[in-house]
Design an enzyme around this catalytic site. Structure first.
Site, short mmCIF file in Angstrom:
data_model
loop_
_atom_site.label_atom_id
_atom_site.label_comp_id
_atom_site.label_asym_id
_atom_site.label_seq_id
_atom_site.Cartn_x
_atom_site.Cartn_y
_atom_site.Cartn_z
CE LYS A 220 -3.37 -2.26 2.34
NZ LYS A 220 -4.67 -2.71 3.01
CD GLN B 1 -3.30 -4.72 6.44
OE1 GLN B 1 -3.41 -3.74 5.82
NE2 GLN B 1 -4.12 -5.72 6.17
CG ASP C 162 -9.76 -1.08 4.15
OD1 ASP C 162 -9.68 -1.18 3.07
OD2 ASP C 162 -9.54 -0.55 5.49
#
Ligand code: NDP
Length: 282
Positions: free
Chosen positions: A53, A97, A120
């Site tokens: 990322k 994460q 997200d």
């Protein structure tokens, strides 16, 4: 033999256009899209994802911040960091994460992210808005799959779509996106009876289970579009999907490989969501 969809190629095209859009945003408005990624602990797979990322951010010309916190970080201090990032005008997207260590509530942490920075798409506000049809952000993997399907040129209204898997991050949002495009959608899970009978009806079959090669050719209708989300590492270290690729590819009209199918699209969509956040935030 079906057409093998090159997720790497599509993802690269998307990332190239994001880089150009980001440069224009910087030039016209002085805004550089900023993504903060928080990782708690040392999960090896998470480390790889976080590094990818950061690399994608760098290539897109984004600001990338990584917060690598020790495994014994308290929930309170993680929530404090999220509050700081919510208030940070240089940061447009916040990603935590997963998985988090067991002593931290994933639900509370995700709910603490400002929904306008929830790139997200996991915040209850965005998931709820996905249900009613107007989310700020859609989870990256299902968004990437919709992009793949749209590039096949297949028209979704009235088609039978079957999603195997009902997780909050893949299966459920995937089903909602297909429904929004007027497909007739069935969601399967571990308690589904006669899975093969259901999957064999699918014009579009999405496998998001996490079981190596469990979808075989007998479970697939001839000419179906087959999207394999699964990422499974075998004992010999080989990566395979949830679909028995070689045999299913002979029956499908389109199929995504693993690796090189859905995976690269997930990161491309994270970049897209972050760019959208930077464009939308006041
Ligand atoms: P989860 O483990 O959260 O969900 C798996 C789902 O599969 C559950 O709904 C489960 O049912 C269902 N399931 C399990 N066994 C069966 C079975 N025998 N028959 C039918 N359904 C079954 O996984 P995720 O959704 O998070 O991920 C799925 C896969 O996709 C994993 O391999 C993951 O690594 C991969 N993945 C890939 C991404 C990418 O970018 N390529 C991104 C995210 C995930 P039940 O609810 O009843 O338990």
């Amino acid at each position: 033999m079906g057409i093998i969809i090159d997720g790497n190629k599509i993802a690269q095209e998307i990332r190239d256009s994001i880089r150009i859009e980001a440069a224009t945003l910087k030039e016209n408005k002085g805004i550089i899209p900023g993504l903060a990624v928080i990782m708690v602990g040392e999960d090896p797979a998470s480390k790889v994802y976080v590094a990818r990322k950061a690399k994608a951010c760098m290539e897109a010309g984004f600001l990338s911040r990584q917060h690598k916190l020790p495994a014994d970080t308290t929930e309170a201090s993680l929530l404090q960091l999220i509050n700081e990032l919510n208030a940070d005008s240089l940061i447009h997207g916040i990603l935590v994460q997963l998985p988090l260590p067991k002593h931290i509530s994933t639900d509370r942490v995700i709910a603490a992210i400002d929904p306008r920075k929830d790139v997200d798409g996991f915040h209850p506000y965005n998931i709820g808005s996905l249900l009613t049809g107007s989310p700020l952000f859609v989870p990256c993997t299902p968004r990437g799959i919709m992009e793949i399907i749209s590039r096949t040129g297949i028209s979704l209204p009235g088609k039978e779509a079957v999603v195997v898997g009902r997780s909050n991050i893949v299966g459920k949002p995937m089903a909602l996106l297909l429904l929004a495009q007027h497909a007739t959608v069935t969601i399967c899970h571990s308690k589904t009876k006669d899975l093969a009978a259901v999957t064999s009806r699918a014009d579009i079959l999405i496998a998001a289970v996490g079981k190596p090669q469990m979808i075989n050719a007998d479970m697939v209708k001839k000419g179906a579009v087959v999207i394999d989300v699964g990422v499974n590492r075998l004992d010999n270290d080989k990566l395979v999907g949830d679909v028995a690729f070689a045999e299913v590819a002979k029956k499908a009209s389109y199929i995504t490989p693993v690796p090189g199918g859905v995976g690269p699209m997930t990161i491309a969509m994270l970049m897209k969501n972050t760019l959208d956040a930077a464009t939308q935030l006041p």
